[in-house]
Design a protein around this motif. Structure first.
Motif, PDB file in Angstrom:
ATOM      1  N   ALA A 167     -42.244-114.492   1.658  1.00  0.00           N
ATOM      2  CA  ALA A 167     -42.118-115.852   1.133  1.00  0.00           C
ATOM      3  C   ALA A 167     -42.891-116.851   1.978  1.00  0.00           C
ATOM      4  N   LEU A 168     -42.749-116.788   3.285  1.00  0.00           N
ATOM      5  CA  LEU A 168     -43.443-117.738   4.144  1.00  0.00           C
ATOM      6  C   LEU A 168     -44.949-117.532   4.101  1.00  0.00           C
ATOM      7  N   MET A 169     -45.390-116.274   4.032  1.00  0.00           N
ATOM      8  CA  MET A 169     -46.825-116.020   3.927  1.00  0.00           C
ATOM      9  C   MET A 169     -47.396-116.632   2.658  1.00  0.00           C
ATOM     10  N   ASP A 170     -46.685-116.487   1.538  1.00  0.00           N
ATOM     11  CA  ASP A 170     -47.180-117.049   0.279  1.00  0.00           C
ATOM     12  C   ASP A 170     -47.099-118.573   0.273  1.00  0.00           C
ATOM     13  N   MET A 171     -46.066-119.134   0.906  1.00  0.00           N
ATOM     14  CA  MET A 171     -45.988-120.591   0.999  1.00  0.00           C
ATOM     15  C   MET A 171     -47.163-121.143   1.800  1.00  0.00           C
ATOM     16  N   ARG A 183     -44.335-110.146  -8.975  1.00  0.00           N
ATOM     17  CA  ARG A 183     -42.976-109.663  -9.260  1.00  0.00           C
ATOM     18  C   ARG A 183     -42.164-110.673 -10.069  1.00  0.00           C
ATOM     19  N   PHE A 184     -42.645-111.927 -10.123  1.00  0.00           N
ATOM     20  CA  PHE A 184     -41.897-112.965 -10.816  1.00  0.00           C
ATOM     21  C   PHE A 184     -42.516-113.241 -12.185  1.00  0.00           C
ATOM     22  N   SER A 185     -41.670-113.510 -13.156  1.00  0.00           N
ATOM     23  CA  SER A 185     -42.148-113.788 -14.514  1.00  0.00           C
ATOM     24  C   SER A 185     -42.748-115.192 -14.597  1.00  0.00           C
ATOM     25  N   ASN A 197     -39.497-123.018 -11.477  1.00  0.00           N
ATOM     26  CA  ASN A 197     -39.461-123.434 -10.072  1.00  0.00           C
ATOM     27  C   ASN A 197     -40.536-124.460  -9.750  1.00  0.00           C
ATOM     28  N   VAL A 198     -41.641-124.477 -10.505  1.00  0.00           N
ATOM     29  CA  VAL A 198     -42.632-125.541 -10.343  1.00  0.00           C
ATOM     30  C   VAL A 198     -42.021-126.875 -10.748  1.00  0.00           C
ATOM     31  N   TRP A 199     -41.283-126.876 -11.873  1.00  0.00           N
ATOM     32  CA  TRP A 199     -40.622-128.112 -12.290  1.00  0.00           C
ATOM     33  C   TRP A 199     -39.603-128.575 -11.241  1.00  0.00           C
ATOM     34  N   ALA A 200     -38.832-127.625 -10.716  1.00  0.00           N
ATOM     35  CA  ALA A 200     -37.847-127.976  -9.694  1.00  0.00           C
ATOM     36  C   ALA A 200     -38.534-128.485  -8.425  1.00  0.00           C
ATOM     37  N   ALA A 201     -39.665-127.882  -8.088  1.00  0.00           N
ATOM     38  CA  ALA A 201     -40.388-128.285  -6.875  1.00  0.00           C
ATOM     39  C   ALA A 201     -40.877-129.716  -6.974  1.00  0.00           C
ATOM     40  N   CYS A 203     -39.009-119.580  -5.753  1.00  0.00           N
ATOM     41  CA  CYS A 203     -39.106-118.310  -6.483  1.00  0.00           C
ATOM     42  C   CYS A 203     -38.473-117.167  -5.693  1.00  0.00           C
ATOM     43  N   TYR A 204     -38.650-117.182  -4.401  1.00  0.00           N
ATOM     44  CA  TYR A 204     -38.099-116.116  -3.564  1.00  0.00           C
ATOM     45  C   TYR A 204     -36.596-116.259  -3.354  1.00  0.00           C
TER      46      TYR A 204
END
Length: 522
Positions: free
Chosen positions: A378-382, A417-419, A426-430, A462-463
């Motif tokens: 998660a941190l690597m992708d962030m 792995r995520f749909s 999660n983009v909307w929530a972000a 997402c994670y």
């Protein structure tokens, strides 16, 4: 020929040339004019990318060819300062950001190339400077250069530089978080093989072109570059005994740790040299040609924690943090000389501040294995989202819309792995979560921070990482990119990693004011 076979052959050729009698060496040398040239002793201007002022700046560093006449086992403060200047010049140039996304030679190595020329080095070869800065991969940028000097007795001495990049490299930062399975740090260990193989190849080709005489190897690096350089130096010592230890000069700055005592024997030399076998601190540094120079408040150098058994090769020399008012006044004045954004030393972390931050990190992560399992991907992708930028984002200050953010996130290998629906939700929530973070930064938030904040938060969500953790991580990423906001202890410890801190401390404090563990002067 396969790469492994070629590199093995180059190493064998290197060994045969180094061990060969003079007659054989003369037969192999095709060029008689020495490469490079001597330069006058004194101060030389070297340019580097300032992450504080976000521009290329120049500073004077000392240099003398004569420093390589003594044994590398003797600490030389002037050579250390020269090594720092060379290591900083290895950063990508700020000017090359205008072509951030380009996979080609766009001058990312220009400061280092100019530094080599200024110091009389030639035959420069650069690696991984022609890669899109947004790319996340276990690589490191590095370069070789050399000069051959005739001595008064007619003998030859060749100074060969290996300089490793430690700043301005963008998405390569993700590899700093790639600890991997097991205990050895994957992101630091992986690049060693490429650097070592190409060093063997570089030396072997040079020996076929001309007589080198006695080879003096000069290794320098900063941050990520110094972590890799620390391991490369050990491998050279263990696998190229033809290069005598007294002729391998290794000066590394702000190096993170990579190994425990049980990891990678081929990459260990004078391991944890500051401590005796029972773990107690020595009364003085032991013999080594590897010098790790560290600001006592710098958080980067102390992750992974020593309490988990992580140490470096060679001698750690800690520069003071200080709360001495007279020293702070002097250092604050020095902090104004590097560009429009001054480094304020009175706002930097003390050794004790950073101790507390590291304790918090250790308590949160529990173990390296737990960090790897729960947080690493998660941190690597962030962090990767903080560095990925396309041409329009760089040149036109475009901020991606929701659909474009979803496409970017889905392009990351781990995110498959995520749909689509999970990501868009999660983009909307972000978008909602990002607002108070941006408000905290105040007005005139840099466009770079505006571009990355939503994708960074969306990935964390997402994670399924706890919301408070996602917000904290995102806030620190954006704060570091923006170089603003009122610093807490974490940011104060991170700002100790600015190169201006190291330049000033190296110029202000003498070698007898270095210590063997982090400390604060009162």
């Amino acid at each position: 020929m396969k790469r492994r076979s070629f590199c093995t052959g180059a190493a064998a050729l290197l060994g045969s040339c180094l061990l060969a009698p003079p007659a054989f060496a003369a037969k192999t040398a095709a060029v008689s004019t020495p490469t490079g040239h001597a330069v006058p002793d004194g101060e030389h201007p070297l340019a580097f990318r300032s992450e504080l002022s976000l521009m290329d700046v120049s500073h004077d560093f000392p240099y003398s060819d004569s420093w390589f006449e003594h044994s590398s086992l003797e600490y030389d403060h002037d050579l250390a300062r020269a090594s720092l200047g060379l290591a900083l010049s290895a950063f990508n140039t700020a000017a090359s950001d205008a072509q951030y996304w380009v996979n080609a030679d766009v001058g990312r190595q220009d400061n280092l190339a100019a530094a080599y020329e200024e110091l009389g080095f030639a035959d420069a070869k650069f690696y991984n400077y022609d890669i899109d800065v947004g790319l996340a991969k276990d690589i490191v940028g590095y370069a070789f250069a050399r000069k051959t000097l005739e001595q008064p007795d007619g003998s030859l001495v060749s100074i060969v530089c290996l300089t490793l990049r430690g700043g301005g490299y963008g998405g390569e930062w993700v590899s700093n978080l790639h600890t991997g399975e097991g205990t050895a740090h994957t992101g630091f260990v992986t690049p060693v093989a490429e650097v070592f193989d190409n060093l063997c190849s570089y030396l072997a080709h040079a020996m076929l072109r001309e007589k080198l005489g006695t080879v003096k190897l000069w290794i320098s690096g900063y941050s990520r570059g110094s972590a890799v350089g620390n391991l490369v130096a050990a491998r050279i010592h263990n696998e190229l005994p033809q290069l005598e230890q007294k002729n391998i000069f290794v000066y590394l700055f702000a190096p993170p740790v990579a190994l425990t005592a049980t990891d990678e024997p081929a990459l260990q030399q004078d391991y944890d040299n500051n401590h005796a076998a029972d773990g107690t601190l020595k009364t003085d540094w032991g013999s080594s040609n590897i010098f790790n120079i560290i600001s006592s408040g710098d958080i980067v150098t102390r992750v992974l924690p020593e309490a988990w058994g992580y140490h470096r090769n060679g001698n750690d020399r800690f520069l003071p943090s200080t709360r001495n008012k007279a020293e702070l006044s002097d250092l604050n004045e020095m902090g104004t000389q590097f560009g429009p954004t001054p480094l304020v030393f009175s706002s930097l972390a003390t050794a004790e501040d950073t101790d507390a931050v590291i304790d918090s990190v250790r308590n949160f992560c529990v173990t390296k294995a737990n960090f790897h399992e729960k947080y690493e991907d998660a941190l690597m992708d962030m962090v990767e989202c903080a560095f990925l930028r396309n041409e329009d984002e760089v040149t036109k200050a475009v901020i991606l819309d929701d659909e474009q953010i979803v496409d970017r996130i889905r392009s990351l290998p781990n995110m498959k792995r995520f749909s689509w629906w999970e990501i868009i939700r999660n983009v909307w929530a972000a978008s909602t979560v990002s607002r108070p973070i941006m408000e905290r930064l105040g007005s005139n938030v840099p466009i770079r921070a505006q571009q990355v904040i939503i994708p960074v938060i969306a990935v964390g969500l997402c994670y399924g990482i706890e919301l408070d953790v996602v917000k904290v991580v995102a806030q620190y990423i954006v704060s570091l990119l923006a170089v603003r906001s009122e610093p807490d202890n974490v940011l104060r410890a991170a700002y100790c990693h600015h190169v201006e801190n190291y330049i000033s401390l190296m110029e202000y404090y003498t070698p007898d004011e270095h210590e063997m563990r982090p400390f604060t002067r009162k």
